[in-house]
Design an enzyme around this catalytic site. Structure first.
Site, short mmCIF file in Angstrom:
data_model
loop_
_atom_site.label_atom_id
_atom_site.label_comp_id
_atom_site.label_asym_id
_atom_site.label_seq_id
_atom_site.Cartn_x
_atom_site.Cartn_y
_atom_site.Cartn_z
N ARG A 1 0.84 -1.20 0.00
CA ARG A 1 0.00 0.00 0.00
C ARG A 1 0.88 1.25 0.00
NH1 ARG A 1 -5.04 1.86 -1.21
NH2 ARG A 1 -6.03 3.05 0.44
N THR B 1 -8.78 1.09 -10.25
CA THR B 1 -8.30 -0.05 -9.47
C THR B 1 -8.58 -1.29 -10.28
OG1 THR B 1 -8.87 1.05 -7.43
CG2 THR B 1 -8.61 -1.32 -7.26
N THR C 1 -3.98 -0.56 -7.40
CA THR C 1 -4.69 0.68 -7.69
C THR C 1 -3.77 1.88 -7.76
OG1 THR C 1 -6.58 2.03 -7.01
CG2 THR C 1 -5.15 1.26 -5.25
N ASN D 1 -5.78 4.53 -7.19
CA ASN D 1 -7.00 5.13 -6.65
C ASN D 1 -7.93 5.55 -7.77
OD1 ASN D 1 -8.80 5.71 -4.65
ND2 ASN D 1 -8.03 7.75 -4.27
N ASP E 1 -7.61 8.54 0.31
CA ASP E 1 -8.22 7.45 1.09
C ASP E 1 -8.07 7.67 2.59
OD1 ASP E 1 -9.35 6.02 -0.94
OD2 ASP E 1 -7.75 4.54 -1.09
N SER F 1 -10.27 -0.28 0.86
CA SER F 1 -11.37 -1.25 0.77
C SER F 1 -10.95 -2.48 -0.02
CB SER F 1 -12.57 -0.61 0.06
OG SER F 1 -13.03 0.49 0.80
N GLY G 1 -13.55 -0.81 -7.16
CA GLY G 1 -14.80 -0.08 -6.95
C GLY G 1 -14.91 0.62 -5.61
N GLY G 2 -13.78 1.00 -5.02
CA GLY G 2 -13.83 1.69 -3.73
C GLY G 2 -14.58 0.83 -2.72
O1 DON Z 1 -7.93 1.37 -1.66
C1 DON Z 1 -9.06 1.73 -1.87
O2 DON Z 1 -10.02 1.39 -1.21
C2 DON Z 1 -9.34 2.64 -3.06
N1 DON Z 1 -8.17 3.41 -3.37
C3 DON Z 1 -9.78 1.82 -4.21
C4 DON Z 1 -10.17 2.66 -5.38
C5 DON Z 1 -11.02 1.94 -6.33
O3 DON Z 1 -11.37 0.80 -6.18
C6 DON Z 1 -11.44 2.72 -7.51
N2 DON Z 1 -12.28 1.93 -8.36
N3 DON Z 1 -13.29 2.18 -8.82
#
Ligand code: DON
Length: 581
Positions: free
Chosen positions: A115, A392, A410, A412, A434, A464, A485-486
């Site tokens: 990360r 991501t 990702t 982000n 985030d 996430s 997908g966040g």
């Molecule tokens: O780590 C995370 O939760 C976010 N940076 C993920 C971002 C993400 O999945 C974007 N996609 N749609």
């Protein structure tokens, strides 16, 4: 059966009918001739040798080629990951970060945390101006990136577990960056982000070939990125963290007003985390621990769902299952907003997975109507409430030896902070968004947080991303999945697990089916348009504030049949490609 009657049936009647059980299972605390499925939605024929699924055909092909020259699933996944940096750079890449969950043939698990990390000069209020939050600073421009972890994580897993040479894993990506590829969908993403990308000359230079907006048929050549990857192939991750690449990124960001330094790069370390093990109806679910929130909340939701006979409810009325999913999502996401952060910096209570706590959290769920979740719960062991279609991607590979790899990676949001470091071709992340930039202030995904996820030097922002592997009672893999997908990653992972385990759906069917999502704040049930109108109406009858969206999350997965055959699936929402042999 008349659904209207059933929807208003009381919980007591359902208990009498055996559709509600007692307690969730206890949680273990953290421990230790080839068919190319070219079409989205097309199910792979089962295979026995290996399987891979990614969001891009060229990445899947790179993985397949590694298998064919004797590599294992780790080699395949690393090669696919580097290829995604080239062909899918808006989603993920070497300027971003990842979590990798790996099972080795002996059944051991590894959770590799690549990360991004806040620089030493990061401060809690760096995205405030006169006390006012400035989300545009955490999302776009030079303050938005954390130190990328992707290259360090890939090197870590390749050198520990891979079989092929490091150089050979990068070769397909280098060739594609150098020789170019036809952009396809990527051109749409560039066009959609043209305004922000256009603010940065170096991003325009790479992504607007001939100074024009690309179309689906434009060929993208990335000579700078090819050179960067070649340097990493020759000199390893050291070239990125201790050499000219760190220098180029830090100089560029510094000149534009950023704070990351070459020391921040030099100090970056991959962290080996303890995989999170929980149980669901006799299976073991292996998830990723903090700084991911995914492992904890998937386990929480499964724990709450274990109070219900989901299989029987599905047969009786699927709306009730969608309803239950939305109910457990609200409760888990309220806990996320309050309790979760990088556990190296914030005290994340283990009690969040306590079966009695989950039973209590699930206790006011009713099958006949939705409930308002006022806020987070108070897990045991905590004395007070205070402790002093975007972007991501998920890829996965497995082989006959027993290696299983699940990587979510990702930058982000699309193209991260929108800056490409000149001369490197690297899309820089905006993972600082985030963090919770101020209590209660929503990030790009509408997520709120508190102190636990506040910015601090060297801290990793809460994620996430939820790479997950599920084992049967004998410890054999039955499913691996994950998504982009966040926050919808977490809820998509939950639904994929339930669909495969509880409803016996194939992995492809599970991924293609409609999804629901609830993240507590905003208080709304997000429902995909592909869900049938009667079900949507049914949820509204139960009191859900429904918002319809085209697509929620993009997932990839692999499943194993009882006789060990592999099936791989890519999400129809993004046109990915799965392959088994
Ligand atoms: O780590 C995370 O939760 C976010 N940076 C993920 C971002 C993400 O999945 C974007 N996609 N749609």
């Amino acid at each position: 059966m008349d659904r209207r009657v059933f929807l208003h049936e009381s919980a007591r009647n359902l208990a009498a009918a055996g559709l509600i059980f007692g307690t969730p299972a206890t949680f273990a605390s953290a421990t230790n001739s080839t068919t190319l499925a070219r079409q989205q939605c097309e199910t792979t024929a089962g295979g026995t040798k290996f399987a891979v699924a990614t969001v891009h055909e060229l990445a899947t092909n790179a993985a397949r080629d590694m298998f064919r020259v004797g590599g294992n699933a780790v080699d395949a996944a690393v090669a696919a990951s580097f290829m995604l940096s080239v062909v899918d750079g808006h989603n993920s890449g070497i300027g971003g970060g990842c979590f990798a969950l790996i099972r080795d043939p002996s059944g051991r698990f590894y959770a590799i945390d690549g990360r991004e990390e806040a620089g030493a000069a990061a401060t809690k209020d760096m995205f405030l101006k006169n006390g006012q939050p400035q989300p545009e600073w955490s999302q776009t421009g030079p303050l938005a990136p954390g130190v990328p972890g992707q290259v360090a994580a890939l090197e870590n897993m390749a050198t520990r577990f891979g079989r092929l040479s490091w150089r050979s894993l990068l070769e397909p990506a280098i060739q594609t960056a150098q020789n170019g590829f036809v952009m396809g969908r990527l051109a749409n993403v560039i066009r959609a982000n043209a305004k922000d990308l256009g603010r940065f000359a170096s991003s325009k230079r790479v992504l607007f070939p001939g100074d024009e907006l690309p179309t689906a048929t434009t060929r993208l050549h990335q000579p700078d990125l090819a050179q960067t990857l070649q340097l990493i192939a020759n000199e390893g991750a050291a070239a990125f963290y201790h050499g000219p690449i760190a220098q180029a990124i830090a100089e560029y960001l510094g000149a534009e007003g950023g704070i990351l330094t070459v020391n921040d790069f030099a100090n970056y370390q991959v962290k080996q985390r303890e995989p999170l093990v929980s149980h669901y109806r006799g299976r073991q679910v292996i998830g990723f621990p903090p700084p991911s929130s995914g492992g904890i909340h998937v386990a929480q939701m499964l724990g709450m769902l274990e109070c219900f006979d989901l299989r029987a409810l599905w047969r009786r009325d699927p709306i009730l299952v969608y309803h239950l999913w939305l109910e457990v999502m609200q409760r888990a996401m309220a806990d996320r907003a309050h309790w979760l952060g990088d556990a190296d910096h914030a005290r994340v209570p283990l009690g969040l997975l306590d079966p009695a706590y989950l039973l209590q959290r699930a206790g006011d769920i009713q099958l006949g109507r939705t409930s308002k979740v006022a806020g987070h719960g108070l897990p045991p062991g905590v004395e007070s409430q205070f402790f002093g279609d975007k972007h991501t991607t998920h890829l996965t590979a497995a082989d006959q030896e027993g290696w299983v790899v699940a990587i979510t990676q990702t930058v982000n949001t699309s193209f991260g902070c929108k800056m490409i470091a000149p001369g490197t071709g690297i899309v820089l992340n905006n993972e600082m968004d985030d963090f919770s930039i101020a209590p209660g202030v929503a990030n790009a995904f509408g997520l709120v947080g508190t102190e636990a996820n506040a910015i601090a030097p060297g801290k990793r922002p809460l994620s996430s991303m939820s790479p997950t592997i599920v084992l049967d009672g004998a410890g054999r893999p039955v499913l691996t999945c994950g998504a982009a997908g966040g926050p919808r990653i977490i809820t998509c992972t939950l639904q994929t697990i339930c669909r495969v385990l509880d409803f016996d759906q194939s992995i492809q069917e599970a991924l293609d089916s409609p999804r629901v999502h609830h993240q507590w704040r905003p208080s709304e049930a997000v429902v995909e348009e592909r869900m049938d109108p009667a079900s949507i109406a049914g949820l509204q009858t139960l009191g859900h504030e429904v918002r319809r969206i085209e697509a929620s999350a993009t997932a990839q997965g692999i499943s194993w049949s009882a006789d060990g055959r592999l099936e791989a699936a890519a999400d129809s929402r993004a046109g990915g490609v799965a392959f088994v042999e």
